[in-house]
Design a protein around this motif. Sequence first.
Motif, mmCIF file in Angstrom:
data_model
loop_
_atom_site.group_PDB
_atom_site.id
_atom_site.type_symbol
_atom_site.label_atom_id
_atom_site.label_comp_id
_atom_site.label_asym_id
_atom_site.label_seq_id
_atom_site.Cartn_x
_atom_site.Cartn_y
_atom_site.Cartn_z
ATOM 1 N N VAL A 60 -6.486 36.532 12.125
ATOM 2 C CA VAL A 60 -7.479 36.444 11.140
ATOM 3 C C VAL A 60 -6.957 34.444 11.214
ATOM 4 N N GLY A 61 -8.349 34.431 11.099
ATOM 5 C CA GLY A 61 -8.480 32.621 11.167
ATOM 6 C C GLY A 61 -8.229 32.153 12.802
ATOM 7 N N SER A 62 -9.026 33.410 13.589
ATOM 8 C CA SER A 62 -8.425 33.113 15.322
ATOM 9 C C SER A 62 -9.222 31.784 16.276
ATOM 10 N N ILE A 67 -5.524 31.257 21.355
ATOM 11 C CA ILE A 67 -4.672 31.878 21.651
ATOM 12 C C ILE A 67 -4.660 33.300 21.706
ATOM 13 N N ASP A 68 -5.820 33.372 20.513
ATOM 14 C CA ASP A 68 -6.009 34.962 20.431
ATOM 15 C C ASP A 68 -6.180 35.900 22.122
ATOM 16 N N MET A 142 -1.681 35.798 11.637
ATOM 17 C CA MET A 142 -2.073 34.486 10.964
ATOM 18 C C MET A 142 -1.491 33.518 11.298
ATOM 19 N N ILE A 143 -2.731 32.278 12.498
ATOM 20 C CA ILE A 143 -1.693 31.652 12.407
ATOM 21 C C ILE A 143 -2.704 29.764 12.487
ATOM 22 N N GLN A 144 -2.132 28.730 11.462
ATOM 23 C CA GLN A 144 -2.429 28.059 11.087
ATOM 24 C C GLN A 144 -3.890 28.188 10.342
ATOM 25 N N LEU A 170 2.568 38.118 12.170
ATOM 26 C CA LEU A 170 3.162 36.893 12.701
ATOM 27 C C LEU A 170 2.416 35.406 12.383
ATOM 28 N N ILE A 171 3.230 35.062 11.575
ATOM 29 C CA ILE A 171 2.081 33.883 11.261
ATOM 30 C C ILE A 171 3.015 32.700 11.540
ATOM 31 N N ILE A 172 1.984 31.706 12.000
ATOM 32 C CA ILE A 172 2.539 29.733 12.638
ATOM 33 C C ILE A 172 1.480 29.396 10.940
ATOM 34 N N LEU A 173 2.716 28.448 11.041
ATOM 35 C CA LEU A 173 1.934 27.167 9.877
ATOM 36 C C LEU A 173 3.020 26.034 10.568
#
Length: 295
Positions: A60-62, A67-68, A142-144, A170-173
């Motif tokens: 989501v938001g690749s 990074i994907d 869901m990265i950034q 997995l979420i990165i913020l």
Amino acid sequence: MASSSLRSLVHDDSRYQRSFQLFLERSSEHQCMRDFINNVLPDILASIGDGKSHLNVIGVGSGAGEIDLEMLSKLHLKYPGATVDNEVVEPSKQQLHNYKVLVGQTPGLDYINFTWNCMTSSEFEQNWKEKKMTKKADFIHMIQMLYYVKDPGATISFFQSLLDKNGKLLIILVSGDSGWGKLWRTYRNDLCHTEISQCVTTGDIKSFLESRGVRYQNYVLPSQMDITECFSEGDEKGELLLDFLTEVQDFSKMASAELKAGVLNLLRDPDCSVESDGKVIFNNNLEVIVINQLT
């Protein structure tokens, strides 16, 4: 409420992409993500396969996909015999195009079936519900991207509902303890636009999860960013970086003298940055949050 004369950077995709590219050049953002992908992610992925010959992944938001593909390669190493369905959700046509080009240039991806969704996460959610999809996902990342949704909590809850039994979200913020956290806590009302959650950090996400009794794992990714150019009046790259930091289009030109001075002073504050060898190095620490299927 943000000043009505300030336009969000997300409304100018070409300037946003230029400022984002410069941010990547000036920061260790992707490097700290790669360290995490190489050293920690394989253990997180170790439990999702459960003997499956086919895995469903949603990005989501690749963005442009670098990074994907690195995460997918770790997944493939863990489960070399498994095929992968990879749903890519990315609203920027340019970034989606860049991702497709990257896939075309990367050998050995025959085990992945890519589905390209040029849409926002909320449009993807709406589509999914309209089609009454029952497919479950083994890995969602869901990265950034949670800065660009209206309701981060609802977005997390929807994607968590798509997880299969051993699935991981997995979420990165940016970390709440980063320079971003300090900047946003101080100037949230001046900079942030209410239609999206631009000023969200992992601190907010952890509070939301704890309020719902959702258990999570978290990992801090130390990262920094050279913002020295922001302090050279009229420097084109400095202005682009300031746009990225404030999420405001043409911040240097559009912000009041008072707001601009306040933001520049805060960016130099020890809570945001360290100064060394004539450079101003901003705390760009990220945090990873990993959530399991809702039980």
